[in-house]
Design an enzyme around this catalytic site. Structure first.
Site, PDB file in Angstrom:
ATOM      1  N   HIS A 121       0.871  -1.183   0.000  1.00 54.32           N
ATOM      2  CA  HIS A 121       0.000   0.000   0.000  1.00 54.32           C
ATOM      3  C   HIS A 121       0.912   1.238   0.000  1.00 54.32           C
ATOM      4  O   HIS A 121       2.026   1.196   0.540  1.00 54.32           O
ATOM      5  CB  HIS A 121      -0.840  -0.042   1.284  1.00 54.32           C
ATOM      6  CG  HIS A 121      -1.895   0.989   1.404  1.00 54.32           C
ATOM      7  ND1 HIS A 121      -1.627   2.279   1.795  1.00 54.32           N
ATOM      8  CD2 HIS A 121      -3.236   0.928   1.235  1.00 54.32           C
ATOM      9  CE1 HIS A 121      -2.771   2.955   1.844  1.00 54.32           C
ATOM     10  NE2 HIS A 121      -3.758   2.164   1.510  1.00 54.32           N
ATOM     11  N   ASP A 198       3.152  -4.320   8.056  1.00 53.98           N
ATOM     12  CA  ASP A 198       1.942  -3.516   7.893  1.00 53.98           C
ATOM     13  C   ASP A 198       0.773  -4.485   8.062  1.00 53.98           C
ATOM     14  O   ASP A 198       0.459  -5.262   7.162  1.00 53.98           O
ATOM     15  CB  ASP A 198       1.949  -2.878   6.495  1.00 53.98           C
ATOM     16  CG  ASP A 198       0.603  -2.252   6.135  1.00 53.98           C
ATOM     17  OD1 ASP A 198      -0.354  -2.379   6.931  1.00 53.98           O
ATOM     18  OD2 ASP A 198       0.508  -1.656   5.049  1.00 53.98           O
ATOM     19  N   GLN A 201      -4.437  -5.203   7.088  1.00 50.95           N
ATOM     20  CA  GLN A 201      -5.390  -6.226   6.637  1.00 50.95           C
ATOM     21  C   GLN A 201      -5.134  -7.561   7.337  1.00 50.95           C
ATOM     22  O   GLN A 201      -5.718  -8.581   6.952  1.00 50.95           O
ATOM     23  CB  GLN A 201      -5.303  -6.424   5.106  1.00 50.95           C
ATOM     24  CG  GLN A 201      -5.470  -5.173   4.289  1.00 50.95           C
ATOM     25  CD  GLN A 201      -6.892  -4.595   4.340  1.00 50.95           C
ATOM     26  OE1 GLN A 201      -7.826  -5.232   4.813  1.00 50.95           O
ATOM     27  NE2 GLN A 201      -7.051  -3.366   3.871  1.00 50.95           N
ATOM     28  N   LYS A 224     -10.541  -0.685  10.545  1.00 50.89           N
ATOM     29  CA  LYS A 224     -10.733  -1.874   9.694  1.00 50.89           C
ATOM     30  C   LYS A 224     -11.078  -3.097  10.542  1.00 50.89           C
ATOM     31  O   LYS A 224     -11.218  -4.199  10.020  1.00 50.89           O
ATOM     32  CB  LYS A 224      -9.462  -2.148   8.889  1.00 50.89           C
ATOM     33  CG  LYS A 224      -9.139  -1.046   7.867  1.00 50.89           C
ATOM     34  CD  LYS A 224      -7.957  -1.436   7.034  1.00 50.89           C
ATOM     35  CE  LYS A 224      -7.301  -0.266   6.330  1.00 50.89           C
ATOM     36  NZ  LYS A 224      -8.066   0.216   5.176  1.00 50.89           N
ATOM     37  N   CYS A 361      -4.808   2.477  -3.602  1.00 53.64           N
ATOM     38  CA  CYS A 361      -3.574   3.003  -2.997  1.00 53.64           C
ATOM     39  C   CYS A 361      -2.400   2.049  -3.224  1.00 53.64           C
ATOM     40  O   CYS A 361      -1.583   1.812  -2.328  1.00 53.64           O
ATOM     41  CB  CYS A 361      -3.736   3.272  -1.508  1.00 53.64           C
ATOM     42  SG  CYS A 361      -5.005   4.465  -1.140  1.00 53.64           S
TER      43      CYS A 361
END
Ligand code: 7TS
Length: 406
Positions: A121, A198, A201, A224, A361
């Site tokens: 991302h 990261d 997700q 999220k 993104c």
């Protein structure tokens, strides 16, 4: 998992959009919020609203207890050793920028390497580009396999003794690829590099244990994972966070302030300058209680079944191109013949179905896929097979509609 019962806890899902019952398939962008999270925010503002860490008055103490209580919930959720390693930030983006700025600029210089992947991302690309430019370090990419995964062979070939930082997404928000971050962390450590994950997700959809992964930093966003917007988390290994300089200076993060210099509070507060995101953290704490009650394993299994069903159903549509590997997290990125994904999303919206269209993104990844944009359906614990059936019917309608036009 009783999805019907779960859905009843999400008031937003019970509405019509453009004359049809809403089908929400955009949880990778942001998830919906259950009543318990909405209530936690409402209770906080109705009953406890106050600034934290300063007043001795009762509301101030309640707000501080709830805010710090939320930190402890986050610690437990990702199995960090200490709550001192849990820094509240605005989201994944801010958390990664903190590491890139603070750790990156103090520990990198010319000749050093930062290793990332082309599937990241923008939030996990641009901070490293900036750090590379500021320090003279070189940005290197682990190549992607044809199916949108990375191979450990390539990881081993890319990370060298010059590598100081490896930064990688746990789960791709476009391909659904689940990266082998534990193995990559181990390879990074053999070369003396630190590993940032990261987890935007990751954490919302699977059990994450930062000690087991042995990553040095892990970043994620509350919105999220059923929590509010504006709150996120940076986890870091304690010795690294201890040696890092704060990036924001001002109230809340100081110990002593003199006319010409100052000293900082201990962890985690030295990284939380200014009035913190009190309501956001409390809302995130409520989201963690909710996800824990449902069970991360159950959520993962539900999404896994749903994504298999969706792959099978979507493949029945003529002219659909699905991106990403077979083994994937709960999202599917696709394009339909020559229909522009924005048009696909617009027709679906007219049917009450929310999907995302665009570059997600991830412009370098779009170029790698050789497309300018894609459509994406992403699932969460409240989605059902009926949602998938509605999506498929909507896509068939899209094809018919554009088939008539052209
Ligand atoms: N990293 C990944 C893997 C993401 O998916 C996102 C947001 C971010 C970082 C940034 O998170 P933020 O909360 O700081 O904005 N991804 C998406 C998406 O896929 N669609 O909208 C936002």
């Amino acid at each position: 998992m009783d999805v019907k019962a779960i859905r009843s806890l999400f008031p937003i899902l019970d509405q019509e959009v453009n004359g049809s019952p809403l089908v929400y398939l955009d949880s990778s962008a942001t998830s919906q919020k259950p009543l318990s999270v909405i209530k936690a925010l409402d209770d906080y503002y109705r009953l406890d609203n106050s600034n934290v860490h300063r007043g001795v008055h009762t509301l101030g103490t309640r707000a501080t207890d709830k805010y710090e209580g939320a930190r402890e919930k986050v610690r437990g959720f990702i199995n960090a050793e200490s709550e001192k390693q849990i820094i509240f930030s605005r989201g994944t983006t801010t958390a990664i920028n903190t590491v890139a700025y603070s750790y990156g600029r103090s520990n990198l210089s010319e000749g050093d390497e930062i290793v990332i992947t082309p599937m990241e991302h923008h939030s996990n690309i641009i901070p490293w580009q900036q750090t590379a430019k500021a320090t003279g370090a070189t940005l290197k990419y682990i190549p992607l396999q044809d199916d949108g995964t990375i191979s450990l062979e390539d990881v081993r070939a890319t990370i060298t003794d010059k590598t100081k930082i490896v930064a990688m997404m746990h789960v791709s928000n476009v391909l659904g690829t689940i990266n082998p971050v534990k193995d990559v962390a181990s390879i990074a450590h053999k070369h003396g590099a630190v590993m940032l994950v990261d987890g935007a997700q990751g954490v919302p959809h699977m059990r994450v244990d930062v000690q087991d992964l042995d990553c040095d930093f892990y970043a994620f966003s509350g919105h999220k994972m059923c929590g509010p917007t504006g709150i996120g988390v940076l986890y870091g290994k304690r010795h690294l966070l201890e040696e890092m300089e704060p990036v924001e200076f001002g109230g809340e993060m100081i110990d002593f302030v003199n006319l010409y210099d100052s000293t900082w509070k201990e962890l985690p507060w030295k990284f939380e300058g200014g009035t913190p995101i009190i309501a956001g953290a409390i809302g995130l704490g409520a989201a963690i209680d909710f996800l824990t009650e449902v069970g991360l394993e159950e959520i993962e299994e539900h999404e896994s079944k749903l994504v298999s069903y969706a792959l099978q159903q979507l493949r029945t549509i003529d002219g659909i191109k699905i991106f990403g590997p077979e083994k994937r997290a709960g999202l599917i990125t696709f394009n339909l013949d020559d229909v522009h994904p924005h048009d696909t999303a617009t027709v679906l919206d007219a049917e009450g179905i929310a999907v995302r269209a665009g570059h997600h993104c991830a412009q370098p990844l779009m170029r790698w896929l050789d497309v300018t944009a894609t459509a994406r359906a992403s699932f969460y614990l409240y989605n059902t097979e009926e949602d998938v059936d509605r999506l498929v019917a909507g896509l068939i309608k899209t094809k018919e509609y554009f088939g008539d036009v052209f």
